[in-house]
Each structure stands twice: as structure tokens, then as C-alpha cells.
Design a protein around this motif. Structure first.
Motif, PDB file in Angstrom:
ATOM      1  N   ALA A 152       0.789  -1.168  -0.141  1.00  0.00           N
ATOM      2  CA  ALA A 152      -0.005  -0.022  -0.044  1.00  0.00           C
ATOM      3  C   ALA A 152       1.106   1.415   0.012  1.00  0.00           C
ATOM      4  N   THR A 153       2.014   1.149   0.785  1.00  0.00           N
ATOM      5  CA  THR A 153       2.877   2.389   0.903  1.00  0.00           C
ATOM      6  C   THR A 153       3.500   2.753  -0.526  1.00  0.00           C
ATOM      7  N   LEU A 154       3.727   1.475  -1.336  1.00  0.00           N
ATOM      8  CA  LEU A 154       4.585   1.587  -2.600  1.00  0.00           C
ATOM      9  C   LEU A 154       3.539   2.266  -3.476  1.00  0.00           C
ATOM     10  N   ALA A 155       2.297   1.648  -3.724  1.00  0.00           N
ATOM     11  CA  ALA A 155       1.277   2.509  -4.252  1.00  0.00           C
ATOM     12  C   ALA A 155       0.923   3.751  -4.153  1.00  0.00           C
ATOM     13  N   ALA A 156       0.703   4.281  -2.714  1.00  0.00           N
ATOM     14  CA  ALA A 156       1.037   5.562  -2.482  1.00  0.00           C
ATOM     15  C   ALA A 156       2.124   6.566  -2.914  1.00  0.00           C
ATOM     16  N   PRO A 254      -1.419   2.817   4.049  1.00  0.00           N
ATOM     17  CA  PRO A 254      -0.468   3.645   3.250  1.00  0.00           C
ATOM     18  C   PRO A 254      -0.267   4.774   4.625  1.00  0.00           C
ATOM     19  N   LEU A 255      -0.791   5.156   5.356  1.00  0.00           N
ATOM     20  CA  LEU A 255      -0.660   6.019   6.660  1.00  0.00           C
ATOM     21  C   LEU A 255       0.442   5.353   7.264  1.00  0.00           C
ATOM     22  N   TRP A 256       0.419   4.106   8.054  1.00  0.00           N
ATOM     23  CA  TRP A 256       1.279   3.634   8.571  1.00  0.00           C
ATOM     24  C   TRP A 256       2.584   3.493   8.000  1.00  0.00           C
ATOM     25  N   GLY A 257       2.857   3.225   6.640  1.00  0.00           N
ATOM     26  CA  GLY A 257       3.732   2.873   5.877  1.00  0.00           C
ATOM     27  C   GLY A 257       4.574   4.229   5.540  1.00  0.00           C
ATOM     28  N   SER A 258       3.690   5.212   5.549  1.00  0.00           N
ATOM     29  CA  SER A 258       4.234   6.474   5.193  1.00  0.00           C
ATOM     30  C   SER A 258       4.793   6.936   6.314  1.00  0.00           C
ATOM     31  N   ALA A 259       4.152   6.930   7.593  1.00  0.00           N
ATOM     32  CA  ALA A 259       4.625   7.459   8.634  1.00  0.00           C
ATOM     33  C   ALA A 259       6.295   6.464   8.890  1.00  0.00           C
ATOM     34  N   ALA A 260       6.359   5.506   8.797  1.00  0.00           N
ATOM     35  CA  ALA A 260       7.469   4.807   9.116  1.00  0.00           C
ATOM     36  C   ALA A 260       8.543   5.227   8.034  1.00  0.00           C
ATOM     37  N   VAL A 261       7.905   5.444   6.867  1.00  0.00           N
ATOM     38  CA  VAL A 261       9.115   6.007   5.810  1.00  0.00           C
ATOM     39  C   VAL A 261       9.804   7.516   6.290  1.00  0.00           C
ATOM     40  N   GLU A 262       8.818   8.193   6.844  1.00  0.00           N
ATOM     41  CA  GLU A 262       9.199   9.493   7.506  1.00  0.00           C
ATOM     42  C   GLU A 262      10.112   9.421   8.523  1.00  0.00           C
ATOM     43  N   ALA A 263       9.637   8.420   9.478  1.00  0.00           N
ATOM     44  CA  ALA A 263      10.492   8.381  10.599  1.00  0.00           C
ATOM     45  C   ALA A 263      11.970   7.960  10.586  1.00  0.00           C
ATOM     46  N   LEU A 264      12.191   7.143   9.432  1.00  0.00           N
ATOM     47  CA  LEU A 264      13.260   6.420   9.164  1.00  0.00           C
ATOM     48  C   LEU A 264      14.222   7.298   8.310  1.00  0.00           C
ATOM     49  N   GLY A 265      13.405   8.564   7.851  1.00  0.00           N
ATOM     50  CA  GLY A 265      14.192   9.494   6.893  1.00  0.00           C
ATOM     51  C   GLY A 265      14.396   9.322   5.705  1.00  0.00           C
ATOM     52  N   TRP A 266      13.777   8.154   5.118  1.00  0.00           N
ATOM     53  CA  TRP A 266      13.908   7.807   3.652  1.00  0.00           C
ATOM     54  C   TRP A 266      13.157   9.031   2.550  1.00  0.00           C
ATOM     55  N   ASP A 267      12.189   9.487   2.939  1.00  0.00           N
ATOM     56  CA  ASP A 267      11.479  10.515   2.097  1.00  0.00           C
ATOM     57  C   ASP A 267      10.648  11.444   2.848  1.00  0.00           C
ATOM     58  N   PHE A 271       4.838  15.104   0.319  1.00  0.00           N
ATOM     59  CA  PHE A 271       5.098  15.711  -1.186  1.00  0.00           C
ATOM     60  C   PHE A 271       4.474  14.689  -2.142  1.00  0.00           C
ATOM     61  N   TRP A 272       4.327  13.439  -1.666  1.00  0.00           N
ATOM     62  CA  TRP A 272       3.678  12.389  -2.681  1.00  0.00           C
ATOM     63  C   TRP A 272       2.430  12.972  -3.256  1.00  0.00           C
ATOM     64  N   ARG A 273       2.115  12.731  -4.436  1.00  0.00           N
ATOM     65  CA  ARG A 273       0.715  13.127  -4.875  1.00  0.00           C
ATOM     66  C   ARG A 273      -0.241  12.345  -4.385  1.00  0.00           C
ATOM     67  N   TYR A 274      -0.211  11.216  -3.843  1.00  0.00           N
ATOM     68  CA  TYR A 274      -1.177  10.397  -3.200  1.00  0.00           C
ATOM     69  C   TYR A 274      -1.691  11.493  -1.848  1.00  0.00           C
ATOM     70  N   ILE A 281      -4.037  14.178   3.764  1.00  0.00           N
ATOM     71  CA  ILE A 281      -2.865  14.896   4.377  1.00  0.00           C
ATOM     72  C   ILE A 281      -3.260  15.297   5.677  1.00  0.00           C
ATOM     73  N   GLU A 282      -4.524  15.507   6.167  1.00  0.00           N
ATOM     74  CA  GLU A 282      -5.068  15.740   7.449  1.00  0.00           C
ATOM     75  C   GLU A 282      -4.764  14.710   8.219  1.00  0.00           C
ATOM     76  N   ALA A 283      -4.890  13.330   7.754  1.00  0.00           N
ATOM     77  CA  ALA A 283      -4.633  12.036   8.608  1.00  0.00           C
ATOM     78  C   ALA A 283      -3.020  11.953   8.541  1.00  0.00           C
ATOM     79  N   LEU A 284      -2.022  12.542   7.640  1.00  0.00           N
ATOM     80  CA  LEU A 284      -0.891  12.329   7.708  1.00  0.00           C
ATOM     81  C   LEU A 284      -0.283  13.157   8.825  1.00  0.00           C
ATOM     82  N   PHE A 285      -0.678  14.196   9.037  1.00  0.00           N
ATOM     83  CA  PHE A 285      -0.123  15.023  10.147  1.00  0.00           C
ATOM     84  C   PHE A 285      -0.774  14.824  11.418  1.00  0.00           C
ATOM     85  N   ARG A 286      -1.547  14.022  11.626  1.00  0.00           N
ATOM     86  CA  ARG A 286      -2.005  13.621  12.917  1.00  0.00           C
ATOM     87  C   ARG A 286      -1.244  12.456  13.585  1.00  0.00           C
ATOM     88  N   PRO A 287      -1.028  12.249  14.907  1.00  0.00           N
ATOM     89  CA  PRO A 287      -0.552  10.997  15.294  1.00  0.00           C
ATOM     90  C   PRO A 287      -1.407   9.819  14.892  1.00  0.00           C
TER      91      PRO A 287
END
Length: 403
Positions: A152-156, A254-267, A271-274, A281-287
Motif C-alpha cells: 500500500a505504501t509503494l502504491a501511495a 499507507p498511513l502506517w507505511g508513510s509514517a515509517a518512511v518519514e520516521a526512518l528519514g527515507w523520504d 510531497f507524494w501526490r497521493y 494529508i490531514e490524517a498524515l499530520f495527526r498521530p
């Protein structure tokens, strides 16, 4: 040879289950999230005790001609449209505003549903099945869940490749036919599938498996499939009232995966179009734990754990064959990508989509069945049997020696 597992003392298993259940309430940020957690626990109990699945039902339908699981799905859908259509037409349920899950049906829906179907058979489960069996202690499905989230994260991440694929406008059968003709037509389709499935099963196997409504044990299970359909319908209605929209499962992945990507400093996923969609984006910025769908998914897993403890069947497995591990990796990634492309999974596209009257829900099922057919034929390449077991519905209870 039986798969190795580690033993947990019954008192310890009970304590673990109760601690997880109580922990969800303690961590809830508001009453609505606590309610989402509670409903999720109900979903986990129901799915586990009824062994209500989709991947196994489709496998038995396509490999053996046995349609009991499909007929249970038709019962579930009939209950849902009868409960949902009037509420959605009114725009409220018990005074709370509600809306359906309505998405465009297009190329991405078809491709995503097909990939999801292949993933169901290789990964060993659907979205709901992955969560409840992982929560119940199936180590293989924990691995499938990890790669489900990865897919799901790869697709996002690569949303710009598929978000603009051709699609019809988002529309419902209620808008096309009117609310009551749409309800009658939907019920007629479910009845037709029910009858045709029974006739096909009799022709192939010589018998028709019934859908009994009695004989289950409420707290310890197992439940008849009809109980599972009724329980899922009522819990879905509770979700519609509590959250204002139907039950979803894969939206947080994808929220879980994106949070992991950000926490690991990979990307920087923001800024992803998804994630350009304002609601996303509101969900992405909440805990993450403030996300209500996340709370419901974690509650579902806790509920399945509690059900496994009540059934005396909680025995987490430790070892996988190479084929099972490979199937979980490949199937999990396909499940995640497919769910994203199709705007949902077996729950948020198929079940909740059809319950909402969305054409994308109706467009999901046929390519998903085609994907399941392909996935079944790929299973032997990984050393996975077709079918997996003579009767997968009762595997948890057989393991505990209670059936």
C-alpha cells in the motif's frame, strides 16, 4: 508435520488479551475513537468465531465448487443494503449524519481488484482475514500484514503513475435507478447468486452445504456463518452511525507505511501526490493512534485475540515454510497495491462499496474473482496446496481439540 508453536499459559493469554483491550480504551483520544475501538473488538470476535472470510470462500468456490462462503457473503450484502440504503437516502442514522463510500469505477478499479484477488490466494487472506487471523496468533498472516502495508505504501509513493487512469464518474445505483428500485434490484442479484451457487454446488459435489442459524456457542465459538453475516451487518451499521461512513480496513495502511518512511528519514511522504488530497494529508499530520480507522483495525486484532483465548485456540506459530513465507511476501505486496488502485479491498470496495450502492463496489467483484482464479493456479509454484485444507472454517477449533 505440525507447525511448531510456543505455549502460553491460559491465564497469561487471558491477561494479554484483557490488557490489549483495556489499553485501547486508555489510549483513546476521544469518545468516538473509544467507540471505534469497541466496534473493532466486535468485528474481531465475530470474524474469528464465525471464521468469516473471503479468500477461503473464493478458494473453495473456484477449486471445489463449494459455495457456502459465497452464499454467506450474499446474506451479508442483503442485510447491509436493507439497513444502509434507507439511512443513506435520509442522510442520517439515529440523528447522526452519514454518507456512503462512493468512488469512481475505472481501469484502476479493475486492475487493482485483479491484483488483490491474486494476492488473496498467495498471501493466504483478504484484508479482514489478514487482520483477524494475525490477531488470533497466525504468524504467517503477521508477515502478510507487514507486506500488505508495504504494498500500500509503494502504491501511495507512486500515485502519479495510476491516479489519472481513466474512470467513470463516482455514481451509485440509487442515483441511476432510484432508491427503492436500486434496493429491490440489489436484493434480486444477491438472491440469484445464492440460488445459482447452490445449484452449481449440488451439480459438482452432489450436496448443498446449509447456512444454519442455530448450534453456535456465543462466547467460545464456533459460530454458524449466518451468525457471522448478521454480526458483521450490525457492526457495520454501528460503524456507519459512529463514524459517519461505512467500515474500511486498508485506508490506514499507507498511513502506517508513510509514517515509517518519514520516521526512518527515507523520504517526505507529504510531497507524494497521493497525499495531496486534503482529507488524506490531514490524517498524515495527526498521530497515527488518533486515526479512527487505525483504532478500529487494532481493536479488530485485539478482538480476534480475545476470541482465540475464549476458544482455547491461541497458540502463536513460529515457523513458516519457504513457500508460505514467499506467498506472504508476494501476496502481501499485491494485496496492498491492489487495494490502493481499486479504492478499497474486500471490505471497503466490495462489501461497503456495494452497501453504499457505489458502482465501484459492483465493478470490483468480477476482476477480483478472476485474480483469485489466477492466484489459485500460482499457489503450487510456491508449494501451497489447492485447496489449502479440506475445511478451513474450523481450523482454529480443530487445533484446540474442541471440534
Amino acid at each position: 508435520m505440525p507447525r511448531p508453536s510456543f505455549a502460553i499459559h491460559p491465564a497469561g493469554a487471558v491477561a494479554l488479551a484483557l490488557a490489549l483491550v483495556a489499553g485501547g480504551f486508555a489510549g483513546a483520544v476521544d469518545a468516538t475513537q473509544a467507540l471505534a475501538w469497541t466496534i473493532g473488538i466486535g468485528f474481531g470476535l465475530t470474524l474469528y468465531h464465525a471464521s468469516f472470510g473471503f479468500a477461503g470462500a473464493f478458494r473453495r468456490l473456484l477449486a471445489e465448487g463449494r459455495g457456502e462462503g459465497l452464499r454467506a457473503q450474499m446474506l451479508l450484502l442483503a442485510l447491509l443494503v436493507a439497513l444502509f440504503f434507507p439511512a443513506l437516502e435520509a442522510g442520517s442514522l439515529f440523528g447522526a449524519p452519514v454518507r456512503g463510500l462512493v468512488f469512481p469505477a475505472g481501469v484502476a478499479t479493475v486492475v487493482g481488484a485483479f491484483l488483490f484477488g491474486v494476492g488473496m490466494q498467495l498471501g493466504g487472506g483478504c484484508a479482514s482475514g489478514t487482520l483477524y487471523t494475525a490477531g488470533g496468533g497466525d504468524g504467517r498472516m503477521v508477515l502478510t500484514l507487514v507486506f500488505f502495508v508495504l504494498g500500500a505504501t509503494l502504491a501511495a509513493w507512486q500515485g502519479e503513475l495510476w491516479l489519472d487512469w481513466p474512470a467513470l464518474p463516482a455514481v451509485t445505483v440509487q442515483e441511476l435507478l432510484g432508491p427503492w428500485p436500486a434496493l429491490a434490484g440489489s436484493l434480486a442479484v444477491f438472491a440469484l447468486v445464492f440460488v445459482v451457487s447452490a445449484a452449481r454446488e449440488r451439480r459438482i459435489t452432489g450436496t448443498i452445504a446449509p447456512l444454519p442459524v442455530t448450534g453456535g456457542r456465543f462466547w467460545r465459538g464456533p459460530w454458524p456463518l449466518a451468525w457471522g453475516a448478521a454480526g458483521l451487518a450490525l457492526l457495520s451499521l454501528a460503524t456507519l452511525w459512529a463514524l459517519g461512513r461505512p467500515w474500511v480496513i486498508t485506508a490506514p495502511f499507507p498511513l502506517w507505511g508513510s509514517a515509517a518512511v518519514e520516521a526512518l528519514g527515507w523520504d517526505e511522504p507529504a510531497f507524494w501526490r497521493y497525499w495531496e488530497d486534503p482529507a488524506r494529508i490531514e490524517a498524515l499530520f495527526r498521530p497515527i493512534l488518533a486515526d479512527r480507522s487505525t483504532a478500529m483495525n487494532l481493536g479488530l486484532m485485539a478482538g480476534a485475540l480475545l476470541a482465540a483465548v475464549l476458544a482455547g485456540a491461541f497458540a502463536p506459530s513460529l515457523r513458516l515454510s519457504a513457500g508460505e513465507a514467499g506467498g506472504s511476501v508476494i501476496g502481501g505486496v499485491l494485496l496492498g497495491i491492489g487495494a490502493m488502485l481499486a479504492s478499497g479491498c474486500n471490505i471497503s470496495a466490495y462489501v461497503s462499496g456495494i452497501a453504499s450502492g457505489s458502482l465501484h463496489g459492483w465493478a470490483w467483484i468480477l476482476p477480483a474473482l478472476a485474480g483469485n482464479w489466477v492466484g489459485l493456479r500460482l499457489r503450487p509454484a510456491l508449494g501451497l496446496a489447492v485447496p489449502a485444507e479440506p475445511d478451513t472454517r474450523r481450523k482454529f477449533y480443530r487445533r484446540s481439540g474442541r471440534e
